[in-house]
Design a protein around this motif. Structure first.
Motif, PDB file in Angstrom:
ATOM      1  N   THR A 173       7.584   1.058  -6.704  1.00 30.29           N
ATOM      2  CA  THR A 173       8.116   1.282  -5.355  1.00 30.29           C
ATOM      3  C   THR A 173       9.497   0.653  -5.183  1.00 30.29           C
ATOM      4  OG1 THR A 173       6.963  -0.683  -4.504  1.00 30.29           O
ATOM      5  CG2 THR A 173       5.812   1.441  -4.335  1.00 30.29           C
ATOM      6  N   GLU A 228      12.334   2.660  -3.247  1.00 28.82           N
ATOM      7  CA  GLU A 228      12.202   2.668  -1.788  1.00 28.82           C
ATOM      8  C   GLU A 228      13.058   1.574  -1.153  1.00 28.82           C
ATOM      9  OE1 GLU A 228       8.588   2.785   1.516  1.00 28.82           O
ATOM     10  OE2 GLU A 228       8.244   1.830  -0.428  1.00 28.82           O
ATOM     11  N   TRP A 257      12.454  -5.607   3.364  1.00 30.78           N
ATOM     12  CA  TRP A 257      11.856  -4.666   2.413  1.00 30.78           C
ATOM     13  C   TRP A 257      10.664  -5.271   1.671  1.00 30.78           C
ATOM     14  CZ3 TRP A 257      12.251  -7.182  -2.114  1.00 30.78           C
ATOM     15  CH2 TRP A 257      13.329  -8.058  -2.291  1.00 30.78           C
ATOM     16  N   ALA A 293       9.275   7.266  -2.907  1.00 33.27           N
ATOM     17  CA  ALA A 293      10.240   7.222  -1.805  1.00 33.27           C
ATOM     18  C   ALA A 293      11.536   6.589  -2.302  1.00 33.27           C
ATOM     19  CB  ALA A 293       9.665   6.415  -0.644  1.00 33.27           C
ATOM     20  N   LYS A 335      15.311   4.961  -1.111  1.00 32.65           N
ATOM     21  CA  LYS A 335      16.148   4.456  -0.024  1.00 32.65           C
ATOM     22  C   LYS A 335      17.380   5.339   0.145  1.00 32.65           C
ATOM     23  CE  LYS A 335      18.796   0.390   1.429  1.00 32.65           C
ATOM     24  NZ  LYS A 335      19.248  -0.988   1.055  1.00 32.65           N
ATOM     25  N   THR A 346      12.341  11.856  -0.786  1.00 33.18           N
ATOM     26  CA  THR A 346      11.238  11.488  -1.667  1.00 33.18           C
ATOM     27  C   THR A 346      11.232  12.384  -2.897  1.00 33.18           C
ATOM     28  OG1 THR A 346       9.868  10.677   0.151  1.00 33.18           O
ATOM     29  CG2 THR A 346       8.728  11.322  -1.860  1.00 33.18           C
TER      30      THR A 346
END
Length: 326
Positions: free
Chosen positions: A59, A62, A120, A269, A271, A275
């Motif tokens: 992740t 993201e 985050w 995902a 940033k 996605t």
């Protein structure tokens, strides 16, 4: 300087800092020591704890952007999250207690200093400790797979390192010297954390992964160890023929027989972006890392490490060993 005596209460943990800022952590229980280590790591490198948790669970993109996509998809290909969760759930109580206490120490610091927690940050859980350790180990088999894919027919080894031990009779102090020089990078999950941690059974001196309560390399009161890069080839990439005429039920050929892939979807995902999605195709012997649709060939990466989640318990047993035979 650390004290000569440990605290008297199992509910107490004491953290001393030497002149270099290295934490010396004392408790008369292993759980208390793990709590202290979690607190000290959070005090020094809270962002890295959360960042390593994101790297380990696929992740990172993201929080940090598209540059993390390859690592994120790699962690999902080897199902690092699922393996770590299963490892934690099936672990003996004494290992769960270490992970639980470490995370409680991290959270204790965050409770005291909530402004230090980045926006985050993940919800850091005990199973993340196993995920971070496994993600570090995956760097080598995944590196071999990606190296084979990048070079196809010609593979040059990536990464080298060295280590050595000097016997007491050869040193000025009369003590053994163990040097470890793993030649890892200066960013990401491989930036270790130095500490001295003393509990009941566990006595750990050396370097830890940030986000883990168990020693990566260093020594206990009885034995020491040092990792090195450049060992045996533990991964392979196989070219297999594929039938993609039915995208819902793709097939691969093995020993003259056609078999269906196990198919799932990976979603990452990103940033500041959309996605990203990729299919995950799993054969009986590995997982697809690349596909040549024109020639109907899949490149399947295989390694025994992909299904191994025993690092946490292995490290614990090494720390309790009284000699190298154990």
């Amino acid at each position: 300087e650390p004290p000569q005596e440990e605290p008297a209460s199992g509910k107490q943990v004491t953290i001393y800092r030497d002149k270099w800022g290295v934490p010396h952590i004392y408790s008369d229980t292993d759980a208390g020591a793990a709590f202290g280590l979690g607190y000290a790591q959070a005090e020094d490198r809270l962002n890295d704890i959360y960042a390593n948790g994101r790297i380990a669970t696929g992740t990172a993109a993201e929080a940090f952007g598209e540059g993390e996509l390859r690592t994120d998809f790699a962690m999902r290909l080897v199902q690092n999250t699922e393996m770590a969760q299963q490892s934690y759930e099936s672990a003996p109580d004494y290992l769960k207690e270490l992970a639980d206490s470490f995370v409680a120490g991290v959270n204790a610091y965050v409770t005291q200093y909530p402004d230090k927690k980045p926006e985050w940050a993940i919800d850091f859980q005990p199973w993340h400790c196993s995920a971070i350790g496994r993600a570090m180990i995956m760097k080598w088999p995944l590196g071999t797979v990606f190296g084979d894919l990048d070079n196809r027919k010609k593979h040059e080894p990536v990464g080298r390192s060295n280590e050595w031990a000097i016997a007491p009779k050869r040193t000025a102090t009369g003590g053994a010297i163990l040097l470890t020089d793993p030649h890892v990078g200066w960013d990401g999950i491989q930036v270790f954390y130095e500490a001295r941690v003393h509990g009941d059974k566990l006595h750990m001196n050396g370097f830890f992964l940030v986000g883990s309560p168990l020693l990566g390399f260093g020594h206990s009161n009885h034995v020491g160890w040092a990792p090195t890069t450049g060992g045996p080839d533990t991964s392979d990439v196989f070219e297999v023929n594929v039938d993609m005429s039915n995208l819902l039920k793709p097939k691969y050929e093995l020993d003259g027989q056609w078999h269906e892939f196990k198919v799932s979807q990976m979603k990452v995902a990103v940033k500041g972006g959309d996605t990203k999605m990729q299919p995950r195709l799993e054969a009986d012997f590995g997982v697809v890392f690349d596909m040549d649709m024109e020639n109907k060939i899949a490149y399947v990466g295989a390694s025994p490490y992909f299904s191994d989640a025993g690092l946490f318990e292995q490290t614990y047993r090494m720390l309790l060993a009284k000699n190298t035979d154990e």
